[in-house]
Design a protein around this motif. Structure first.
Motif, PDB file in Angstrom:
ATOM      1  N   PHE A 284       0.831  -1.137   0.036  1.00 40.76           N
ATOM      2  CA  PHE A 284      -0.024   0.191  -0.175  1.00 40.76           C
ATOM      3  C   PHE A 284       0.646   1.185  -0.048  1.00 40.76           C
ATOM      4  O   PHE A 284       1.647   1.544   1.058  1.00 40.76           O
ATOM      5  N   ALA A 285       1.165   1.748  -1.229  1.00 36.03           N
ATOM      6  CA  ALA A 285       2.065   2.929  -1.163  1.00 36.03           C
ATOM      7  C   ALA A 285       1.708   4.127  -0.744  1.00 36.03           C
ATOM      8  O   ALA A 285       2.588   5.097  -0.592  1.00 36.03           O
ATOM      9  N   GLY A 286       0.744   4.392  -0.332  1.00 38.04           N
ATOM     10  CA  GLY A 286       0.186   5.671   0.176  1.00 38.04           C
ATOM     11  C   GLY A 286      -0.368   6.786  -0.601  1.00 38.04           C
ATOM     12  O   GLY A 286       0.324   6.999  -1.698  1.00 38.04           O
ATOM     13  N   THR A 287      -0.949   7.756   0.070  1.00 38.92           N
ATOM     14  CA  THR A 287      -1.199   8.749  -0.663  1.00 38.92           C
ATOM     15  C   THR A 287      -0.479  10.001  -0.650  1.00 38.92           C
ATOM     16  O   THR A 287      -0.929  11.078  -1.189  1.00 38.92           O
ATOM     17  N   HIS A 288       0.527  10.025   0.251  1.00 38.60           N
ATOM     18  CA  HIS A 288       1.070  11.290   0.498  1.00 38.60           C
ATOM     19  C   HIS A 288       2.566  11.428  -0.071  1.00 38.60           C
ATOM     20  O   HIS A 288       3.331  12.066   0.607  1.00 38.60           O
TER      21      HIS A 288
ATOM     22  N   GLU B 221      10.653  12.184  -0.906  1.00 40.59           N
ATOM     23  CA  GLU B 221      10.573  13.578  -1.988  1.00 40.59           C
ATOM     24  C   GLU B 221      11.197  14.654  -1.502  1.00 40.59           C
ATOM     25  O   GLU B 221      11.642  15.413  -2.216  1.00 40.59           O
ATOM     26  N   ALA B 222      11.301  15.128  -0.213  1.00 36.80           N
ATOM     27  CA  ALA B 222      11.914  16.016   0.354  1.00 36.80           C
ATOM     28  C   ALA B 222      13.450  15.876   0.411  1.00 36.80           C
ATOM     29  O   ALA B 222      14.223  17.178   0.473  1.00 36.80           O
ATOM     30  N   SER B 223      13.910  14.924   0.562  1.00 37.85           N
ATOM     31  CA  SER B 223      15.229  14.321   0.986  1.00 37.85           C
ATOM     32  C   SER B 223      16.406  15.214   0.218  1.00 37.85           C
ATOM     33  O   SER B 223      16.279  15.309  -1.050  1.00 37.85           O
ATOM     34  N   GLY B 224      17.519  15.516   0.474  1.00 37.57           N
ATOM     35  CA  GLY B 224      18.630  15.998   0.128  1.00 37.57           C
ATOM     36  C   GLY B 224      19.443  14.982  -0.686  1.00 37.57           C
ATOM     37  O   GLY B 224      20.118  15.133  -1.576  1.00 37.57           O
ATOM     38  N   GLY B 225      19.122  13.581  -0.253  1.00 36.92           N
ATOM     39  CA  GLY B 225      19.761  12.609  -0.745  1.00 36.92           C
ATOM     40  C   GLY B 225      21.480  12.263  -0.589  1.00 36.92           C
ATOM     41  O   GLY B 225      21.970  11.500  -1.372  1.00 36.92           O
TER      42      GLY B 225
ATOM     43  N   GLU C 204      -2.402   1.995  -4.590  1.00 39.12           N
ATOM     44  CA  GLU C 204      -1.912   3.443  -4.611  1.00 39.12           C
ATOM     45  C   GLU C 204      -2.360   3.945  -3.219  1.00 39.12           C
ATOM     46  O   GLU C 204      -1.759   5.106  -2.677  1.00 39.12           O
ATOM     47  N   GLY C 205      -3.289   3.549  -2.514  1.00 41.25           N
ATOM     48  CA  GLY C 205      -3.924   3.943  -1.433  1.00 41.25           C
ATOM     49  C   GLY C 205      -3.270   3.716  -0.134  1.00 41.25           C
ATOM     50  O   GLY C 205      -2.219   3.413   0.082  1.00 41.25           O
ATOM     51  N   ASN C 206      -3.932   4.409   1.196  1.00 45.10           N
ATOM     52  CA  ASN C 206      -3.416   3.965   2.431  1.00 45.10           C
ATOM     53  C   ASN C 206      -4.262   2.826   2.942  1.00 45.10           C
ATOM     54  O   ASN C 206      -5.317   2.479   2.596  1.00 45.10           O
TER      55      ASN C 206
ATOM     56  N   ALA D 198       5.898   0.811   7.046  1.00 45.75           N
ATOM     57  CA  ALA D 198       7.274   1.644   6.364  1.00 45.75           C
ATOM     58  C   ALA D 198       6.857   2.816   6.238  1.00 45.75           C
ATOM     59  O   ALA D 198       6.733   3.451   4.988  1.00 45.75           O
ATOM     60  N   THR D 199       6.142   3.652   7.347  1.00 48.11           N
ATOM     61  CA  THR D 199       5.200   4.940   7.088  1.00 48.11           C
ATOM     62  C   THR D 199       5.755   5.969   7.514  1.00 48.11           C
ATOM     63  O   THR D 199       5.150   6.874   7.994  1.00 48.11           O
ATOM     64  N   GLY D 200       7.378   5.973   7.902  1.00 49.06           N
ATOM     65  CA  GLY D 200       8.057   7.299   8.125  1.00 49.06           C
ATOM     66  C   GLY D 200       7.377   8.007   9.447  1.00 49.06           C
ATOM     67  O   GLY D 200       7.044   7.375  10.439  1.00 49.06           O
ATOM     68  N   ALA D 201       7.365   9.330   8.989  1.00 52.48           N
ATOM     69  CA  ALA D 201       6.614  10.379  10.075  1.00 52.48           C
ATOM     70  C   ALA D 201       5.357   9.823  10.302  1.00 52.48           C
ATOM     71  O   ALA D 201       4.717  10.168  11.527  1.00 52.48           O
ATOM     72  N   TRP D 202       4.561   9.141   9.663  1.00 50.31           N
ATOM     73  CA  TRP D 202       3.017   8.587  10.056  1.00 50.31           C
ATOM     74  C   TRP D 202       2.961   7.461  10.978  1.00 50.31           C
ATOM     75  O   TRP D 202       1.954   7.305  11.462  1.00 50.31           O
ATOM     76  N   THR D 203       4.287   7.031  11.249  1.00 50.02           N
ATOM     77  CA  THR D 203       4.150   5.811  12.217  1.00 50.02           C
ATOM     78  C   THR D 203       4.023   5.959  13.532  1.00 50.02           C
ATOM     79  O   THR D 203       2.766   5.130  13.948  1.00 50.02           O
TER      80      THR D 203
ATOM     81  N   VAL E 177      18.350   7.553   3.911  1.00 45.87           N
ATOM     82  CA  VAL E 177      18.800   7.374   2.293  1.00 45.87           C
ATOM     83  C   VAL E 177      20.169   6.632   2.256  1.00 45.87           C
ATOM     84  O   VAL E 177      20.502   5.874   1.480  1.00 45.87           O
ATOM     85  N   LYS E 178      21.185   7.067   2.969  1.00 50.05           N
ATOM     86  CA  LYS E 178      22.542   6.538   3.104  1.00 50.05           C
ATOM     87  C   LYS E 178      22.536   5.071   3.366  1.00 50.05           C
ATOM     88  O   LYS E 178      23.351   4.259   2.958  1.00 50.05           O
ATOM     89  N   THR E 179      21.561   4.633   4.024  1.00 42.07           N
ATOM     90  CA  THR E 179      21.679   3.277   4.646  1.00 42.07           C
ATOM     91  C   THR E 179      20.409   2.282   4.075  1.00 42.07           C
ATOM     92  O   THR E 179      20.417   1.107   4.447  1.00 42.07           O
TER      93      THR E 179
END
Ligand SMILES: Cc1cc2nc3c(=O)[nH]c(=O)nc-3n(C[C@H](O)[C@H](O)[C@H](O)COP(=O)(O)OP(=O)(O)OC[C@H]3O[C@@H](n4cnc5c(N)ncnc54)[C@H](O)[C@@H]3O)c2cc1C
Length: 325
Positions: free
Chosen positions: A30-34, A41-45, A158-160, A174-179, A307-309
């Motif tokens: 479930f890849a999420g809607t955000h 998306e914002a990352s400096g990478g 595509e959804g949540n 694997a929901t990052g800041a939504w966890t 991103v590094k790891t």
């Protein structure tokens, strides 16, 4: 074994990609809607081999080696080699850590007195870890390609999915800041998980640009980009709702002043872009699989640097999930 991966940031997409390469594993994502507002998306990478923590360093090194060895991954991730410099106070472990990076990456790393960088005002006694093969990637491009590949062999929605249902043998958030919020909403404790805002500004510049850099002494970090120079300082904005960071007052100006003072050849022009993101921080920092109960796991905790790891961490997480079959 049927595994559900919730979240299509760099963590979820790479984990799903590792899982589809294992025999006998059925994967739903479930890849999420955000995705346009997430940390990936914002990352400096920025990517390099050196990390002061030995476990994170091993993951960063293995990830960079895999990236450099694979033309496909370099293309998917849009890897740019710029070199990097990491400024810090010396400690007993730093020389051994640098030779570890250097031998794994064939002469990529060296430890220098900071004054040899040619930067202004580096404190006496400070050291710099300089890496030749470090650079930056586009985490958003990497996850896009990886998710396309995953969709060939698994179901990608595509959804949540907010209430992980019981039809799966394993479910991974694997929901990052939504966890933290998802854990709470499903009746679990969010102890040890926090969110924090990260912000940076991209400036047009003159010709001179530094490599990817972290100045641990002032907190300033940055990297060259196709549009100029990215510059940032850490915020202290904790427990921010995902995708809702507000720029911290005065931080942008402070970062620009520090950069002008550090880099005598830098000519900062107008602001080209401002980026905000929110990442998930964990009490023991680092992207790894953490059990919640015997079926549910989290795979998050990037703490501003996963991103590094992520390449190595996703391989380890996929093995751990499937070895418990
Ligand atoms: C501004 C910024 C700059 C950074 N710079 C660097 C750097 O230079 N180098 C570095 O190594 N790291 C950097 N990082 C850190 C790194 O980018 C993050 O650690 C990493 O991208 C986190 O990825 P993730 O997949 O864990 O989370 P995210 O990218 O936030 O992805 C989580 C995903 O979960 C999805 N989701 C949420 N809820 C649900 C649900 N209920 N159902 C389905 N999906 C859901 C969301 O839509 C989102 O797509 C930076 C981070 C930021 C914010």
């Amino acid at each position: 074994m049927h595994v559900c991966v919730i979240g299509g940031g760099i963590a979820g997409s790479l984990l799903a990609w590792r899982l589809i390469q294992q025999p006998g594993i059925q994967v739903d994502v479930f890849a999420g809607t955000h995705r346009d507002l997430d940390a990936t998306e914002a990352s400096g990478g920025g990517v390099r081999g050196y990390e002061s923590d030995p476990e994170q360093r091993a993951l960063a090194l293995t990830s960079l080696m895999e990236l450099l060895d694979s033309r496909v991954l370099r293309d998917w991730a849009d890897y740019h080699r710029t070199g990097s410099a990491y400024l810090q106070w010396p400690n007993q472990a730093v020389a051994a850590a640098v030779s570890e990076v250097d031998s794994a990456l064939n002469g990529s790393a060296e430890l220098k007195p900071a004054f040899k960088l040619g930067w202004h005002g580096t404190p006496q006694g400070a050291v710099a870890i300089v890496e030749r093969l470090a650079g930056y990637i586009s985490p958003a491009s990497l996850r896009r390609h990886v998710l396309t590949e995953v969709a060939r062999r698994a179901t990608v929605r595509e959804g949540n999915l907010t209430h992980p249902h019981k039809g799966y043998d394993k479910v991974v958030l694997a929901t990052g800041a939504w966890t933290p919020e998802l854990l709470r909403r499903n009746g679990y404790s969010d102890d040890g998980y926090q969110t924090k805002a990260i912000q940076y500004t991209i400036y047009r510049t003159g010709r001179w640009l530094p490599p990817v850099f972290v100045d641990e002494i002032s907190g300033l970090y940055g990297r060259p980009s196709a549009r100029g120079l990215l510059l940032g300082l850490p915020t202290q904005d904790w427990d921010v709702a995902p995708a809702h960071g507000i720029p911290a007052e005065g931080l942008e100006e402070k970062a620009a002043k520090l950069a002008a003072a550090r880099f005598p050849e830098l000519r900062l022009g107008p602001v080209v872009a401002r980026r905000m993101g929110v990442d998930c921080y964990t009490s023991q920092p680092g992207l790894r699989l953490r059990p919640v109960d015997n079926r549910l796991y989290t795979f998050t905790g990037g703490s501003g640097g996963s991103v590094k790891t992520a390449l190595a961490a996703s391989q380890i997480a996929a093995r751990a999930l499937t070895s418990s079959r």
